[in-house]
Write an enzyme that holds these catalytic residues in place. Structure first.
Site, PDB file in Angstrom:
ATOM      1  N   ASN A 119       0.813  -0.792   0.404  1.00  0.00           N
ATOM      2  CA  ASN A 119       0.083  -0.062  -0.149  1.00  0.00           C
ATOM      3  C   ASN A 119       0.888   1.126  -0.086  1.00  0.00           C
ATOM      4  O   ASN A 119       2.181   0.658  -0.171  1.00  0.00           O
ATOM      5  CB  ASN A 119      -0.829   0.261   1.368  1.00  0.00           C
ATOM      6  N   ASP A 149      -9.382  -9.594  -0.986  1.00  0.00           N
ATOM      7  CA  ASP A 149      -8.479  -8.912   0.512  1.00  0.00           C
ATOM      8  C   ASP A 149      -8.073  -7.153  -0.583  1.00  0.00           C
ATOM      9  O   ASP A 149      -8.273  -6.787   1.170  1.00  0.00           O
ATOM     10  CB  ASP A 149      -7.275  -9.078   0.314  1.00  0.00           C
TER      11      ASP A 149
END
Length: 380
Positions: free
Chosen positions: A61, A255
């Site tokens: 991320n 996810d």
């Protein structure tokens, strides 16, 4: 000036020939040793397999934490390889192992960009038509050499014939270290079989499209505000040799959606903490459109439980209705800039159905908490 070229004597010729013969014999012995060691290694890999990969920026991320979906995908790849390899050690149709269930998966330590993940998969139990694979993921800092356990999971596979995907092949048995080990595996097999049947009975109708979170009429920190969906067209790169979606691809999409739900609720950095059992109810074929929907079901002081549902339908067969393909519960936590847990905003419940799901989520949370405490006491 005359130039003289020295001539080799007979002794020198014989000596050279002896050296060449000795070198060839040494090479032959080395080849034999390599072949023998390779055979032993291949036999060992029949029930155990390891893969390693460095974590890149596109695996993480915006703050550098590797996505849980990336780790789940690697876990499934290792499990598929070791299962398929084992199931093809016998005569008969060639087959490919298909993922049918993932047990509760714990993300014990975050992984970061630049670290190397070492995924080790080992077959720990076999029934007549299925096999259990236990997987451990080690994270290595290649600058310092430090290693830590990042993840562990258990997966169940069934071997499907390449000639007929609906034909389930028999699984070659493995050797157990003791009768107790075999009995423990059998108990795990019976437990997951029962839970899979119960989860099939709980399959709900297809989830309606989530509301627009930017709608000013939608209140923040409600289920509807953070509920999110992702639509994906299944292509060849997503599929196995059977032209059905890899389990790891599906888990990665799940996810991603769960992460969006958690981030919308907290407005902070979020990471996957654990995944409850993932059940694969039906196969998803190439060319299908999958809708992955996530919604909050329970929130504690420092964690969020998100139910993720995968519905599929054919893009070209207009008469085909959507069906529930996969379901699971993901747990996320909120982190500050130093990767320390943050408090999670309370969930505002609207309606009896949301209250029912909240109570069920609370029961799962307390049950998992008790299991973790029992496991910690056992290790001490």
């Amino acid at each position: 000036m005359r130039c003289f070229r020295p001539r080799s004597s007979k002794d020198e010729v014989d000596k050279t020939a002896a050296v060449v013969e000795k070198h060839q014999a040494s090479q032959s012995q080395q080849v034999s040793r390599d072949a023998r060691e390779g055979g032993e290694a291949e036999a060992m890999q029949g029930s155990k397999y390891r893969l390693s990969r460095i974590m890149r920026p596109d695996d993480a991320n915006i703050v550098g934490n590797v996505h849980g979906g990336i780790i789940l995908k690697m876990i499934e790849e290792a499990g598929c390889i070791v299962s398929t390899r084992h199931c093809n050690t016998q005569n008969g149709d060639r087959c490919l192992a298909a993922l049918v269930r993932v047990e509760k998966t714990e993300f014990l330590s975050p992984m970061f960009i630049g670290e190397v993940s070492h995924v080790t998969a080992e077959i720990t139990y076999t029934s007549k038509h299925s096999l259990e694979v236990q997987v451990k993921v080690m994270a290595e800092n290649i600058l310092t050499g430090a290693k830590r356990l990042a993840n562990k999971a258990a997966l169940w596979y069934v071997p499907c014939s390449l000639q007929n995907v609906d034909k389930i092949m028999e699984v070659p048995p493995i050797k157990y270290a003791s009768a107790e080990q075999e009995e423990e595996g059998r108990k795990r097999y019976e437990a997951q079989k029962m839970e899979r049947l119960e989860s099939k009975a709980r399959i709900e109708e297809v989830v309606p499209a989530p509301p627009n979170p930017d709608d000013p009429a939608k209140e923040q920190h409600t289920v509807g505000f953070s509920q999110s969906s992702l639509i994906h067209l299944v292509g060849p790169s997503d599929c196995t040799l059977h032209n059905y979606v890899h389990g790891g691809v599906t888990m990665k999409l799940m996810d991603e959606v769960a992460g969006i739900v958690a981030a919308r609720h907290c407005s902070t950095n979020v990471v996957t903490a654990s995944v409850d059992a993932i059940n694969f109810h039906r196969k998803i074929k190439k060319g299908c459109v999958v809708t992955v929907t996530g919604r909050l079901t329970f929130v504690s002081n420092k964690s969020m439980e998100i139910e993720v549902l995968v519905d599929a339908s054919s893009l070209v067969e207009t008469e085909t209705v959507k069906y529930r393909a996969v379901s699971a519960f993901f747990t996320f936590i909120s982190l500050d800039k130093d990767n320390k847990p943050l408090p999670v905003p309370p969930l505002k419940i609207e309606g009896e159905e949301e209250q029912r799901r909240f109570e069920e989520g609370k029961a799962r949370y307390l049950q998992n908490k008790a299991k973790r405490l029992a496991e910690k006491e056992r290790q001490q």
